[in-house]
Design an enzyme around this catalytic site. Sequence first.
Site, PDB file in Angstrom:
ATOM      1  N   LEU A   1       0.853  -1.176   0.000  1.00 25.54           N
ATOM      2  CA  LEU A   1       0.000   0.000   0.000  1.00 25.54           C
ATOM      3  C   LEU A   1       0.891   1.228   0.000  1.00 25.54           C
ATOM      4  CD1 LEU A   1      -2.640  -1.147   2.629  1.00 25.54           C
ATOM      5  CD2 LEU A   1      -2.598  -1.545   0.163  1.00 25.54           C
ATOM      6  N   SER A   2       0.316   2.376  -0.261  1.00 26.52           N
ATOM      7  CA  SER A   2       1.111   3.598  -0.293  1.00 26.52           C
ATOM      8  C   SER A   2       1.806   3.798   1.043  1.00 26.52           C
ATOM      9  CB  SER A   2       0.216   4.805  -0.605  1.00 26.52           C
ATOM     10  OG  SER A   2      -0.384   4.658  -1.872  1.00 26.52           O
TER      11      SER A   2
ATOM     12  N   GLY B   1       3.060   5.299   4.393  1.00 26.39           N
ATOM     13  CA  GLY B   1       2.549   6.349   5.250  1.00 26.39           C
ATOM     14  C   GLY B   1       3.675   7.230   5.743  1.00 26.39           C
ATOM     15  N   SER B   2       3.322   8.240   6.518  1.00 30.71           N
ATOM     16  CA  SER B   2       4.329   9.163   7.026  1.00 30.71           C
ATOM     17  C   SER B   2       5.251   8.491   8.025  1.00 30.71           C
ATOM     18  CB  SER B   2       3.643  10.369   7.680  1.00 30.71           C
ATOM     19  OG  SER B   2       2.821   9.949   8.764  1.00 30.71           O
TER      20      SER B   2
ATOM     21  N   ILE C   1       3.638  -0.004   4.450  1.00 26.81           N
ATOM     22  CA  ILE C   1       2.463  -0.785   4.815  1.00 26.81           C
ATOM     23  C   ILE C   1       2.214  -1.861   3.761  1.00 26.81           C
ATOM     24  CG2 ILE C   1       0.010  -0.687   5.377  1.00 26.81           C
ATOM     25  CD1 ILE C   1       0.417   2.264   6.093  1.00 26.81           C
TER      26      ILE C   1
ATOM     27  N   LYS D   1      -5.562 -12.588   5.443  1.00 23.32           N
ATOM     28  CA  LYS D   1      -4.762 -11.394   5.191  1.00 23.32           C
ATOM     29  C   LYS D   1      -4.699 -10.495   6.427  1.00 23.32           C
ATOM     30  CE  LYS D   1      -5.685 -11.374   0.241  1.00 23.32           C
ATOM     31  NZ  LYS D   1      -6.379 -10.693  -0.882  1.00 23.32           N
TER      32      LYS D   1
ATOM     33  N   ASP E   1      -5.835  12.368  15.997  1.00 24.24           N
ATOM     34  CA  ASP E   1      -5.976  12.268  14.541  1.00 24.24           C
ATOM     35  C   ASP E   1      -7.219  11.465  14.170  1.00 24.24           C
ATOM     36  OD1 ASP E   1      -5.230  12.920  11.976  1.00 24.24           O
ATOM     37  OD2 ASP E   1      -3.810  11.267  11.749  1.00 24.24           O
TER      38      ASP E   1
END
Length: 402
Positions: A108-109, A111-112, A116, A129, A218
Amino acid sequence: MSSSPEAETMECGISSSKVHDSKTNTTYGIIHNSINGTDTTLFDTFPDSTDNAEVTGDVDDVKTESSPESQSEDLSPFGNDGNESPETVTDIDAVSAVRMQYNIVSSLSPGSEGYIYVCTKRGDNTKRKVIVKAVTGGKTLGSEIDILKKMSHRSIIRLVHAYRWKSTVCMVMPKYKCDLFTYIDIMGPLPLNQIITIERGLLGALAYIHEKGIIHRDVKTENIFLDKPENVVLGDFGAACKLDEHTDKPKCYGWSGTLETNSPELLALDPYCTKTDIWSAGLVLFEMSVKNITFFGKQVNGSGSQLRSIIRCLQVHPLEFPQNNSTNLCKHFKQYAIQLRHPYAIPQIIRKSGMTMDLEYAIAKMLTFDQEFRPSAQDILMLPLFTKEPADALYTITAAHM
Protein backbone atom coordinates in the site's frame (compact mmCIF):
# COMPACT_ATOMS: atom_id res chain seq x y z
CA MET A 1 -26.64 -11.46 -10.44
CA SER A 2 -29.18 -8.96 -11.69
CA SER A 3 -27.99 -5.53 -10.78
CA SER A 4 -28.28 -1.93 -11.78
CA PRO A 5 -25.83 0.88 -11.04
CA GLU A 6 -27.09 3.51 -8.60
CA ALA A 7 -24.25 6.02 -8.66
CA GLU A 8 -20.91 6.54 -10.32
CA THR A 9 -17.94 8.92 -9.97
CA MET A 10 -14.92 9.16 -12.26
CA GLU A 11 -11.34 10.16 -11.55
CA CYS A 12 -8.08 9.25 -13.37
CA GLY A 13 -9.54 6.17 -15.03
CA ILE A 14 -11.10 4.90 -11.82
CA SER A 15 -14.86 4.90 -11.26
CA SER A 16 -17.03 3.56 -8.49
CA SER A 17 -20.63 2.45 -8.47
CA LYS A 18 -23.20 0.96 -6.13
CA VAL A 19 -25.29 -1.91 -7.49
CA HIS A 20 -28.19 -3.82 -6.02
CA ASP A 21 -29.01 -7.52 -6.47
CA SER A 22 -32.81 -7.73 -6.30
CA LYS A 23 -32.77 -11.52 -5.85
CA THR A 24 -30.65 -11.46 -2.70
CA ASN A 25 -31.46 -7.91 -1.60
CA THR A 26 -27.74 -7.23 -1.54
CA THR A 27 -25.97 -3.93 -2.21
CA TYR A 28 -22.44 -3.99 -3.56
CA GLY A 29 -19.85 -1.26 -4.01
CA ILE A 30 -17.61 -1.78 -7.02
CA ILE A 31 -14.41 -0.09 -8.17
CA HIS A 32 -13.99 -0.05 -11.97
CA ASN A 33 -10.53 0.43 -13.47
CA SER A 34 -10.90 1.52 -17.08
CA ILE A 35 -7.14 1.35 -17.59
CA ASN A 36 -6.74 -2.38 -17.05
CA GLY A 37 -10.40 -3.35 -17.32
CA THR A 38 -10.68 -4.83 -13.85
CA ASP A 39 -13.52 -4.60 -11.34
CA THR A 40 -13.07 -4.98 -7.60
CA THR A 41 -16.01 -5.64 -5.28
CA LEU A 42 -15.57 -3.43 -2.24
CA PHE A 43 -18.57 -4.30 -0.13
CA ASP A 44 -21.22 -6.91 0.11
CA THR A 45 -23.99 -6.91 2.68
CA PHE A 46 -21.32 -7.16 5.35
CA PRO A 47 -21.87 -10.75 6.48
CA ASP A 48 -20.66 -11.64 9.94
CA SER A 49 -16.88 -11.56 9.76
CA THR A 50 -14.36 -13.30 11.95
CA ASP A 51 -11.32 -11.75 10.28
CA ASN A 52 -10.44 -9.77 13.37
CA ALA A 53 -11.31 -12.46 15.88
CA GLU A 54 -9.18 -15.14 14.30
CA VAL A 55 -5.95 -13.15 14.28
CA THR A 56 -4.67 -14.34 17.61
CA GLY A 57 -1.65 -14.01 19.82
CA ASP A 58 -0.43 -12.56 23.06
CA VAL A 59 0.77 -9.00 23.27
CA ASP A 60 4.20 -8.75 24.85
CA ASP A 61 7.22 -6.53 24.47
CA VAL A 62 8.58 -5.99 20.98
CA LYS A 63 10.13 -9.25 19.82
CA THR A 64 13.72 -9.49 18.62
CA GLU A 65 14.73 -10.89 15.24
CA SER A 66 15.23 -14.33 16.73
CA SER A 67 11.63 -14.57 17.91
CA PRO A 68 9.09 -16.38 15.74
CA GLU A 69 6.31 -14.19 17.09
CA SER A 70 4.92 -10.87 15.90
CA GLN A 71 2.33 -8.34 17.15
CA SER A 72 -0.68 -7.00 15.33
CA GLU A 73 -2.73 -3.85 14.81
CA ASP A 74 -4.77 -2.54 11.82
CA LEU A 75 -3.67 0.58 9.98
CA SER A 76 -4.76 0.27 6.41
CA PRO A 77 -8.05 -1.32 5.57
CA PHE A 78 -8.22 -1.54 1.83
CA GLY A 79 -5.49 -1.91 -0.77
CA ASN A 80 -4.92 -3.09 -4.32
CA ASP A 81 -4.37 -6.72 -3.44
CA GLY A 82 -1.56 -8.11 -5.53
CA ASN A 83 -1.36 -5.58 -8.36
CA GLU A 84 1.86 -3.94 -7.20
CA SER A 85 5.37 -5.22 -6.74
CA PRO A 86 6.39 -4.58 -3.12
CA GLU A 87 9.87 -3.42 -4.06
CA THR A 88 8.54 -0.66 -6.29
CA VAL A 89 7.11 1.36 -3.41
CA THR A 90 9.10 0.37 -0.38
CA ASP A 91 12.44 0.05 1.33
CA ILE A 92 14.34 -3.22 0.93
CA ASP A 93 15.02 -3.39 4.69
CA ALA A 94 11.30 -3.21 5.41
CA VAL A 95 10.59 -5.93 2.85
CA SER A 96 13.26 -8.17 4.37
CA ALA A 97 11.89 -7.66 7.88
CA VAL A 98 8.32 -8.41 6.86
CA ARG A 99 9.31 -11.51 4.89
CA MET A 100 10.97 -12.99 7.96
CA GLN A 101 7.49 -14.02 9.12
CA TYR A 102 5.00 -13.05 6.39
CA ASN A 103 4.33 -13.45 2.70
CA ILE A 104 3.73 -10.07 1.06
CA VAL A 105 0.58 -10.04 -1.07
CA SER A 106 0.73 -6.37 -2.04
CA SER A 107 2.07 -3.00 -0.99
CA LEU A 108 0.00 0.00 0.00
CA SER A 109 1.11 3.60 -0.29
CA PRO A 110 3.80 4.33 2.31
CA GLY A 111 2.55 6.35 5.25
CA SER A 112 4.33 9.16 7.03
CA GLU A 113 5.60 6.73 9.63
CA GLY A 114 6.50 3.67 7.60
CA TYR A 115 5.72 1.16 4.89
CA ILE A 116 2.46 -0.78 4.81
CA TYR A 117 1.79 -4.22 3.34
CA VAL A 118 -1.05 -6.67 2.89
CA CYS A 119 0.35 -10.03 4.00
CA THR A 120 -0.39 -13.59 4.98
CA LYS A 121 1.37 -15.39 7.83
CA ARG A 122 3.97 -17.94 6.75
CA GLY A 123 2.64 -21.42 7.45
CA ASP A 124 -0.95 -20.23 7.90
CA ASN A 125 -3.05 -22.44 5.65
CA THR A 126 -6.08 -20.14 6.01
CA LYS A 127 -4.22 -17.44 4.04
CA ARG A 128 -5.93 -14.86 6.19
CA LYS A 129 -4.76 -11.39 5.19
CA VAL A 130 -3.31 -8.97 7.71
CA ILE A 131 -1.71 -5.55 7.56
CA VAL A 132 1.98 -5.17 8.44
CA LYS A 133 3.39 -1.73 9.16
CA ALA A 134 7.20 -1.60 9.00
CA VAL A 135 9.36 1.30 10.18
CA THR A 136 13.05 1.49 9.30
CA GLY A 137 16.00 3.86 9.59
CA GLY A 138 15.96 4.51 13.31
CA LYS A 139 12.31 5.61 13.48
CA THR A 140 10.28 4.00 16.19
CA LEU A 141 6.77 2.71 16.78
CA GLY A 142 7.47 2.42 20.49
CA SER A 143 4.89 4.95 21.66
CA GLU A 144 2.13 3.55 19.46
CA ILE A 145 2.95 -0.01 20.51
CA ASP A 146 3.08 0.95 24.17
CA ILE A 147 -0.34 2.61 23.98
CA LEU A 148 -2.04 -0.19 22.07
CA LYS A 149 -0.66 -2.89 24.34
CA LYS A 150 -2.78 -1.38 27.12
CA MET A 151 -5.97 -1.16 25.05
CA SER A 152 -8.77 -3.72 25.19
CA HIS A 153 -11.99 -2.44 23.62
CA ARG A 154 -14.16 -3.80 20.81
CA SER A 155 -14.00 -0.46 18.96
CA ILE A 156 -10.23 0.03 19.18
CA ILE A 157 -7.81 -1.62 16.80
CA ARG A 158 -6.25 -4.63 18.47
CA LEU A 159 -2.49 -4.95 18.65
CA VAL A 160 -1.75 -8.64 18.43
CA HIS A 161 2.03 -8.71 17.93
CA ALA A 162 5.07 -6.57 17.21
CA TYR A 163 8.59 -7.67 16.39
CA ARG A 164 11.98 -6.26 15.50
CA TRP A 165 14.36 -7.44 12.78
CA LYS A 166 17.68 -5.59 12.81
CA SER A 167 16.73 -1.89 12.73
CA THR A 168 13.17 -2.46 11.49
CA VAL A 169 10.14 -2.66 13.76
CA CYS A 170 7.00 -4.35 12.42
CA MET A 171 3.42 -4.12 13.67
CA VAL A 172 0.91 -6.68 12.41
CA MET A 173 -2.77 -5.85 12.31
CA PRO A 174 -6.06 -7.41 11.19
CA LYS A 175 -7.13 -6.34 7.71
CA TYR A 176 -10.56 -4.76 7.58
CA LYS A 177 -12.65 -4.48 4.45
CA CYS A 178 -12.41 -0.71 4.18
CA ASP A 179 -11.93 2.54 5.99
CA LEU A 180 -14.86 4.83 6.72
CA PHE A 181 -13.72 7.37 4.12
CA THR A 182 -14.04 4.76 1.36
CA TYR A 183 -17.31 3.45 2.75
CA ILE A 184 -18.88 6.92 2.74
CA ASP A 185 -17.53 7.62 -0.75
CA ILE A 186 -19.24 4.54 -2.14
CA MET A 187 -22.34 4.28 0.03
CA GLY A 188 -22.94 7.72 1.52
CA PRO A 189 -24.75 9.66 2.74
CA LEU A 190 -25.44 6.82 5.12
CA PRO A 191 -28.83 5.81 6.55
CA LEU A 192 -29.44 7.09 10.05
CA ASN A 193 -29.17 3.71 11.75
CA GLN A 194 -25.69 3.16 10.30
CA ILE A 195 -24.59 6.68 11.24
CA ILE A 196 -25.66 6.11 14.84
CA THR A 197 -24.07 2.66 15.03
CA ILE A 198 -20.71 3.80 13.66
CA GLU A 199 -20.56 7.02 15.70
CA ARG A 200 -21.60 5.17 18.86
CA GLY A 201 -18.67 2.81 18.34
CA LEU A 202 -16.29 5.72 17.76
CA LEU A 203 -17.49 7.59 20.84
CA GLY A 204 -17.22 4.43 22.91
CA ALA A 205 -13.60 4.07 21.79
CA LEU A 206 -12.86 7.71 22.63
CA ALA A 207 -14.52 7.47 26.05
CA TYR A 208 -12.33 4.43 26.76
CA ILE A 209 -8.99 5.94 25.73
CA HIS A 210 -9.79 9.27 27.40
CA GLU A 211 -10.50 7.45 30.65
CA LYS A 212 -7.08 5.85 30.28
CA GLY A 213 -5.42 9.23 29.79
CA ILE A 214 -4.85 9.05 26.02
CA ILE A 215 -5.62 11.66 23.35
CA HIS A 216 -5.81 10.22 19.82
CA ARG A 217 -5.23 13.57 18.04
CA ASP A 218 -5.98 12.27 14.54
CA VAL A 219 -9.61 11.13 14.52
CA LYS A 220 -10.83 11.12 10.92
CA THR A 221 -12.68 8.84 8.53
CA GLU A 222 -9.40 7.50 7.09
CA ASN A 223 -8.42 6.18 10.54
CA ILE A 224 -11.70 4.38 11.25
CA PHE A 225 -11.95 0.85 9.87
CA LEU A 226 -14.87 -1.53 9.48
CA ASP A 227 -16.08 -4.84 8.14
CA LYS A 228 -19.67 -3.74 8.71
CA PRO A 229 -21.24 -0.83 10.63
CA GLU A 230 -21.55 -3.01 13.74
CA ASN A 231 -17.84 -3.87 13.59
CA VAL A 232 -16.00 -0.55 13.52
CA VAL A 233 -12.65 0.26 15.12
CA LEU A 234 -10.56 3.36 15.68
CA GLY A 235 -7.00 2.82 14.46
CA ASP A 236 -3.68 4.52 13.70
CA PHE A 237 -2.51 5.72 17.10
CA GLY A 238 0.72 7.11 15.66
CA ALA A 239 -0.22 10.66 16.67
CA ALA A 240 -1.63 9.73 20.09
CA CYS A 241 -0.19 11.16 23.29
CA LYS A 242 -0.55 10.53 27.01
CA LEU A 243 -2.07 13.06 29.38
CA ASP A 244 0.30 14.56 31.93
CA GLU A 245 -0.44 13.32 35.44
CA HIS A 246 -3.61 11.65 34.15
CA THR A 247 -5.52 14.94 34.32
CA ASP A 248 -7.71 16.33 31.56
CA LYS A 249 -6.74 19.92 32.26
CA PRO A 250 -5.69 21.56 28.96
CA LYS A 251 -1.93 21.53 28.45
CA CYS A 252 0.53 22.15 25.63
CA TYR A 253 1.10 18.75 24.05
CA GLY A 254 2.34 20.12 20.72
CA TRP A 255 0.92 20.11 17.22
CA SER A 256 -0.12 16.81 15.67
CA GLY A 257 -2.78 15.31 13.44
CA THR A 258 -4.45 16.62 10.29
CA LEU A 259 -5.18 20.29 9.53
CA GLU A 260 -8.62 19.61 8.05
CA THR A 261 -9.87 17.78 11.13
CA ASN A 262 -7.95 19.39 14.00
CA SER A 263 -9.80 21.33 16.69
CA PRO A 264 -9.58 25.14 16.94
CA GLU A 265 -7.45 25.01 20.09
CA LEU A 266 -4.96 22.59 18.54
CA LEU A 267 -4.76 24.64 15.34
CA ALA A 268 -4.08 27.77 17.41
CA LEU A 269 -1.33 25.99 19.41
CA ASP A 270 -3.25 26.66 22.60
CA PRO A 271 -3.30 24.15 25.49
CA TYR A 272 -5.76 21.33 24.78
CA CYS A 273 -7.16 18.14 26.27
CA THR A 274 -9.23 15.12 25.24
CA LYS A 275 -11.96 17.45 23.97
CA THR A 276 -9.88 17.96 20.82
CA ASP A 277 -10.90 14.43 19.77
CA ILE A 278 -14.58 15.30 20.24
CA TRP A 279 -14.31 18.10 17.68
CA SER A 280 -12.82 15.68 15.15
CA ALA A 281 -15.48 13.06 15.92
CA GLY A 282 -18.11 15.73 15.25
CA LEU A 283 -16.68 16.24 11.78
CA VAL A 284 -16.84 12.48 11.23
CA LEU A 285 -20.52 12.52 12.23
CA PHE A 286 -21.22 15.37 9.81
CA GLU A 287 -19.33 13.67 6.98
CA MET A 288 -21.37 10.49 7.38
CA SER A 289 -24.60 12.48 7.33
CA VAL A 290 -24.01 14.79 4.38
CA LYS A 291 -21.89 13.44 1.53
CA ASN A 292 -19.98 15.72 -0.87
CA ILE A 293 -20.17 18.82 1.32
CA THR A 294 -16.78 20.19 2.32
CA PHE A 295 -17.22 21.79 5.71
CA PHE A 296 -14.42 24.35 5.75
CA GLY A 297 -13.31 24.54 2.12
CA LYS A 298 -11.11 22.37 -0.06
CA GLN A 299 -7.92 24.44 0.11
CA VAL A 300 -6.07 24.31 3.42
CA ASN A 301 -3.20 26.82 3.44
CA GLY A 302 -2.09 26.44 7.03
CA SER A 303 -3.62 26.46 10.47
CA GLY A 304 -4.48 30.17 10.38
CA SER A 305 -6.37 29.81 7.13
CA GLN A 306 -8.18 26.75 8.48
CA LEU A 307 -9.22 28.59 11.65
CA ARG A 308 -10.60 31.52 9.68
CA SER A 309 -12.58 29.07 7.54
CA ILE A 310 -14.00 27.42 10.67
CA ILE A 311 -15.06 30.78 12.10
CA ARG A 312 -16.65 31.82 8.81
CA CYS A 313 -18.47 28.55 8.06
CA LEU A 314 -19.78 28.04 11.60
CA GLN A 315 -20.49 31.77 12.02
CA VAL A 316 -18.70 31.67 15.36
CA HIS A 317 -20.05 34.40 17.65
CA PRO A 318 -17.57 36.50 19.70
CA LEU A 319 -19.14 35.16 22.91
CA GLU A 320 -18.28 31.60 21.84
CA PHE A 321 -14.55 32.27 22.10
CA PRO A 322 -12.65 31.23 25.24
CA GLN A 323 -13.12 33.53 28.21
CA ASN A 324 -9.36 33.68 28.65
CA ASN A 325 -8.30 36.50 26.33
CA SER A 326 -4.65 35.47 26.55
CA THR A 327 -5.25 32.39 24.38
CA ASN A 328 -4.00 32.45 20.81
CA LEU A 329 -7.59 31.95 19.64
CA CYS A 330 -8.63 35.21 21.25
CA LYS A 331 -5.51 37.22 20.52
CA HIS A 332 -5.26 36.35 16.84
CA PHE A 333 -8.66 35.14 15.66
CA LYS A 334 -11.43 36.76 17.69
CA GLN A 335 -11.33 39.66 15.25
CA TYR A 336 -12.85 37.32 12.63
CA ALA A 337 -15.88 36.44 14.78
CA ILE A 338 -19.30 36.96 13.21
CA GLN A 339 -22.52 38.14 14.86
CA LEU A 340 -25.00 36.58 12.45
CA ARG A 341 -26.69 34.29 14.98
CA HIS A 342 -27.24 34.01 18.70
CA PRO A 343 -24.37 32.56 20.74
CA TYR A 344 -24.40 28.73 20.75
CA ALA A 345 -27.28 28.54 18.26
CA ILE A 346 -26.96 25.76 15.69
CA PRO A 347 -24.95 27.06 12.70
CA GLN A 348 -26.76 27.41 9.40
CA ILE A 349 -24.39 25.04 7.59
CA ILE A 350 -25.66 22.29 9.92
CA ARG A 351 -29.27 23.49 10.12
CA LYS A 352 -29.63 23.54 6.32
CA SER A 353 -28.17 20.08 5.77
CA GLY A 354 -31.54 18.33 6.01
CA MET A 355 -30.75 16.02 8.92
CA THR A 356 -32.90 15.12 11.93
CA MET A 357 -32.99 17.50 14.89
CA ASP A 358 -31.28 15.00 17.21
CA LEU A 359 -28.46 14.56 14.72
CA GLU A 360 -27.88 18.25 14.08
CA TYR A 361 -27.94 18.94 17.83
CA ALA A 362 -25.26 16.30 18.48
CA ILE A 363 -23.02 17.66 15.71
CA ALA A 364 -23.42 21.24 16.93
CA LYS A 365 -22.52 20.23 20.50
CA MET A 366 -19.42 18.36 19.35
CA LEU A 367 -18.34 21.36 17.26
CA THR A 368 -18.57 23.79 20.17
CA PHE A 369 -15.79 26.28 19.48
CA ASP A 370 -14.63 26.69 23.09
CA GLN A 371 -13.32 23.37 24.39
CA GLU A 372 -14.37 24.28 27.94
CA PHE A 373 -18.02 23.93 26.91
CA ARG A 374 -17.55 21.05 24.48
CA PRO A 375 -19.03 17.82 25.91
CA SER A 376 -17.04 14.67 26.58
CA ALA A 377 -17.51 11.43 24.66
CA GLN A 378 -19.51 10.02 27.55
CA ASP A 379 -21.73 13.13 27.59
CA ILE A 380 -22.48 12.74 23.88
CA LEU A 381 -23.34 9.07 24.33
CA MET A 382 -26.05 10.13 26.79
CA LEU A 383 -27.88 12.20 24.16
CA PRO A 384 -31.20 10.79 22.86
CA LEU A 385 -29.61 10.19 19.45
CA PHE A 386 -27.48 7.42 20.96
CA THR A 387 -29.68 6.16 23.79
CA LYS A 388 -32.72 5.46 21.59
CA GLU A 389 -32.80 3.22 18.54
CA PRO A 390 -34.10 5.07 15.44
CA ALA A 391 -37.49 3.83 14.25
CA ASP A 392 -37.11 2.33 10.79
CA ALA A 393 -34.13 4.62 10.24
CA LEU A 394 -33.10 2.81 7.07
CA TYR A 395 -36.00 4.48 5.32
CA THR A 396 -35.69 7.92 6.88
CA ILE A 397 -35.54 10.41 4.01
CA THR A 398 -34.06 13.85 4.59
CA ALA A 399 -33.16 16.72 2.30
CA ALA A 400 -29.54 15.58 2.40
CA HIS A 401 -30.49 12.35 0.58
CA MET A 402 -32.41 14.05 -2.22
